[in-house]
Scaffold this active site. Structure first.
Site, PDB file in Angstrom:
ATOM      1  N   LYS A 120       0.837  -1.206   0.000  1.00  0.00           N
ATOM      2  CA  LYS A 120       0.000   0.000   0.000  1.00  0.00           C
ATOM      3  C   LYS A 120       0.866   1.248   0.000  1.00  0.00           C
ATOM      4  O   LYS A 120       2.006   1.211   0.464  1.00  0.00           O
ATOM      5  CB  LYS A 120      -0.859   0.017   1.278  1.00  0.00           C
ATOM      6  CG  LYS A 120      -1.989  -0.979   1.313  1.00  0.00           C
ATOM      7  CD  LYS A 120      -2.744  -0.891   2.635  1.00  0.00           C
ATOM      8  CE  LYS A 120      -3.875  -1.899   2.708  1.00  0.00           C
ATOM      9  NZ  LYS A 120      -4.966  -1.666   1.747  1.00  0.00           N
ATOM     10  N   ARG A 165     -10.320 -11.589   2.212  1.00  0.00           N
ATOM     11  CA  ARG A 165     -11.140 -12.692   1.688  1.00  0.00           C
ATOM     12  C   ARG A 165     -10.374 -14.019   1.738  1.00  0.00           C
ATOM     13  O   ARG A 165     -10.972 -15.080   1.834  1.00  0.00           O
ATOM     14  CB  ARG A 165     -11.614 -12.347   0.266  1.00  0.00           C
ATOM     15  CG  ARG A 165     -10.504 -12.110  -0.720  1.00  0.00           C
ATOM     16  CD  ARG A 165     -10.947 -11.326  -1.943  1.00  0.00           C
ATOM     17  NE  ARG A 165     -10.996  -9.890  -1.705  1.00  0.00           N
ATOM     18  CZ  ARG A 165     -11.376  -8.982  -2.607  1.00  0.00           C
ATOM     19  NH1 ARG A 165     -11.753  -9.360  -3.802  1.00  0.00           N
ATOM     20  NH2 ARG A 165     -11.376  -7.702  -2.310  1.00  0.00           N
TER      21      ARG A 165
HETATM   22  N1  BES Z   1      -8.097  -3.823   4.626  1.00  0.00           N
HETATM   23  C1  BES Z   1      -8.242  -3.433   3.284  1.00  0.00           C
HETATM   24  C2  BES Z   1      -9.536  -2.682   3.019  1.00  0.00           C
HETATM   25  C3  BES Z   1      -9.569  -1.248   3.466  1.00  0.00           C
HETATM   26  C4  BES Z   1      -8.945  -0.255   2.744  1.00  0.00           C
HETATM   27  C5  BES Z   1     -10.288  -0.899   4.598  1.00  0.00           C
HETATM   28  C6  BES Z   1      -9.021   1.065   3.177  1.00  0.00           C
HETATM   29  C7  BES Z   1     -10.359   0.401   4.999  1.00  0.00           C
HETATM   30  C8  BES Z   1      -9.725   1.387   4.300  1.00  0.00           C
HETATM   31  C9  BES Z   1      -8.237  -4.661   2.391  1.00  0.00           C
HETATM   32  O1  BES Z   1      -7.436  -5.709   2.800  1.00  0.00           O
HETATM   33  C10 BES Z   1      -7.726  -4.220   1.067  1.00  0.00           C
HETATM   34  O2  BES Z   1      -6.594  -3.846   0.983  1.00  0.00           O
HETATM   35  N2  BES Z   1      -8.563  -4.283   0.048  1.00  0.00           N
HETATM   36  C11 BES Z   1      -8.212  -3.859  -1.247  1.00  0.00           C
HETATM   37  C12 BES Z   1      -8.810  -4.824  -2.229  1.00  0.00           C
HETATM   38  C13 BES Z   1      -8.324  -4.630  -3.638  1.00  0.00           C
HETATM   39  C14 BES Z   1      -6.870  -4.988  -3.738  1.00  0.00           C
HETATM   40  C15 BES Z   1      -9.157  -5.497  -4.538  1.00  0.00           C
HETATM   41  C16 BES Z   1      -8.752  -2.455  -1.462  1.00  0.00           C
HETATM   42  O3  BES Z   1      -9.867  -2.150  -1.016  1.00  0.00           O
HETATM   43  O4  BES Z   1      -8.053  -1.643  -2.042  1.00  0.00           O
HETATM   44 MN    MN Z   2      -5.443  -5.525   2.094  1.00  0.00          MN
END
Ligand code: BES
Ligand code: MN
Ligand code: ZN
Length: 495
Positions: free
Chosen positions: A279, A353
């Site tokens: 990230k 997931r």
């Molecule tokens: N934990 C995150 C989701 C999230 C992001 C929660 C920002 C709260 C604030 C999750 O594990 C994630 O990174 N999801 C990705 C999925 C994507 C790669 C398909 C996302 O939402 O960017």
């Molecule tokens: Mn994630």
């Protein structure tokens, strides 16, 4: 928190604070009127002098002269008396609680139980008041070297207009206080940073919780056992971490042996860096909150154990860190889940997931009545619904309906999103049974569809709490949601 139920006669007691209601049309609520009369009308005079309208959420603070009964009077607006509904009442209660928390009051006399709220009873009103007053005392100071905690509210006197209402008010108070304590527990776990709150720490906390309750037992499954169970998907997320993954299983047995349990599955990623699909660093600290689903499961179990609810509930928490490392999963890796479904990991940041699917497969062995998973699953949900409403998806209309109703009653709302075959098609993979991402479009729904592939054997719903589980910015901190919703849902199943 200490709660005592009092009659109107006891209103005159000296105290730190009095909370009263004011209607746009009819003015002061009845017991407040009694007070006002005793004080020669100076409360109403003050209110009029301030031009206070009494709209829901409006509030006013009055500091009477020294030695004159209450050190402070909080007046909250209730809108038009015939229109006072659950939402407006809760707004007023929340406002009063927030104002109270900014004072040094150690005791408070709250009269808001006396007003009539459309479609709600005394128990509900008392529950709202207790939940918000107890919750208002929360602070997180454990990691500050100077103890910043101030003298807090200790005693609440709650008005009961008729003796006949006392029982309902007492029950409501017990529920509200227990919900706030569950939220408190969830907030503490979530606010604890990743270097303290690891999967092992979560397992310890779960073990401690189970130790406090006769009706609860815990089983912590380690990586070796996960391997034997075939949980290749969960384990693939943990590969890059030096902290071992844990699958925490809590069983609360308040019902009879043959009652099928409600199974709550909470995402427990104690830090989500994204892994190799790392990230951006801005606000990455907030990914310590990626275990808020797990925290809400533990918080809800604490609440229902406290209330000794006659129901069977199983909590399952797949917990891991998601970090980059030479040994970490790579984009393109194919892993095999416990269900046998093979998964192409196209993005290691879609890890929630991956841990949930194995926990959802594991859930089958409990012969569940329903399974609800709770997860900070997608940033897309924050974009779609913001921080006010959690996302809801599921394979059963009745379950979704009851979750939605429970959310409204608890002031912890959800909104259902569609889950059709077309969305599921976005998860096609050239190299495995399914891909772990479905492209940029409808990210919350495709995440739900992914989980849906592992929940075909039972009634299931998924709550995406990415937007609602914590606040960012100046007020950064966990919210304790959706403990109120889950508790309300379980209470409704008993009645
Ligand atoms: N934990 C995150 C989701 C999230 C992001 C929660 C920002 C709260 C604030 C999750 O594990 C994630 O990174 N999801 C990705 C999925 C994507 C790669 C398909 C996302 O939402 O960017
Ligand atoms: Mn994630
Ligand atoms: Zn995550």
């Amino acid at each position: 928190m200490n709660y005592t139920i009092c009659s109107v006669d006891q209103l005159q007691q000296p105290g730190d604070c009095l909370i009263i209601g004011y209607f746009c049309d009819t003015g002061l609520a009845p017991s407040a009127k009694v007070m006002d009369d005793k004080k020669h009308g100076w409360i109403s005079e003050f209110i009029e002098g301030e031009g206070f309208q009494g709209k829901p959420g409006d509030s006013l603070q009055l500091t009477p002269a020294e030695g004159d009964g209450y050190k402070r009077i909080i007046i909250v607006g209730l809108g038009k008396s015939v229109e006072l509904n659950a939402k407006a009442f809760r707004k007023a209660v929340r406002k009063a609680a927030v104002m109270l928390a900014s004072t040094k009051a150690k005791n408070v006399f709250c009269t808001l139980t006396e007003v009539y709220v459309l479609n709600q009873d005394n128990q509900w009103k008392a529950r709202q008041i207790a939940q918000h007053l107890t919750a208002s005392t929360y602070s997180f100071n454990q990691l500050k070297s100077a103890d910043k905690s101030e003298q807090k509210l200790q005693q609440v006197f709650l008005l009961s207009v008729n003796q006949a209402d006392n029982q309902a008010i007492e029950t409501g108070v017990a529920q509200g206080d227990a919900i706030a304590q569950g939220m408190h527990f969830a907030k503490d776990l979530a606010n604890f940073p990743g270097n303290y709150c690891t999967p092992t720490y979560l397992a310890q906390q779960a073990t401690e919780l189970a130790g406090q309750c006769q009706a609860m037992k815990v089983d912590v499954i380690d990586e070796e056992e996960m391997q034997k169970l075939g949980m290749g998907s969960l384990l693939s997320v943990s590969r890059g971490s030096r902290e071992p993954a844990k699958l925490i299983v809590l069983e609360y047995k308040g019902g009879s042996d043959d009652d099928q349990p409600v199974v709550l599955v909470g995402k427990g990623i104690t830090f989500d860096s994204g892994g190799i699909s790392i990230k951006p660093s801005a606000a990455m600290d907030e990914m310590k909150y990626d275990m808020c689903g797990a925290a809400s499961v533990l918080g809800t179990l604490k609440t229902i154990a406290e209330l000794k609810l006659p129901i069977n509930v199983v909590g399952i928490i797949p917990s891991s860190e998601n970090l980059p490392d030479g040994y970490a999963s790579k984009p393109g890796d194919v892993v095999t889940s416990m269900s046998g479904t093979t998964i192409e990991v196209l993005n290691t940041d879609a890890e929630g997931r991956l841990v949930l699917c194995d926990a959802l497969t594991y859930a089958k062995r409990f012969n569940p009545a329903v399974v609800i998973d709770i997860a900070t699953l997608t940033g897309a949900c924050v974009i779609a619904l913001g921080k006010h409403i959690s996302g809801l998806l599921g394979n059963d209309d009745a379950l979704c309906q009851s979750l939605s109703e429970a959310g409204d009653a608890a002031g912890d709302p959800v909104w259902r999103l569609p889950m059709t075959e077309d969305y599921d098609q976005q998860l096609k993979s050239n190299f495995a049974d399914v891909a772990n991402i479905g492209g940029r479009e409808a990210g919350t729904i495709t995440a739900g569809c992914f989980l849906g592939r592992f929940t075909k054997d039972y009634t299931w719903a998924h709550l995406d709490i990415a937007g609602t589980a914590w606040n960012s910015g100046k007020a950064k901190g966990a919210t304790g949601r959706p403990v109120p919703l889950l508790t309300q849902f379980l209470l409704n199943r008993i009645n």
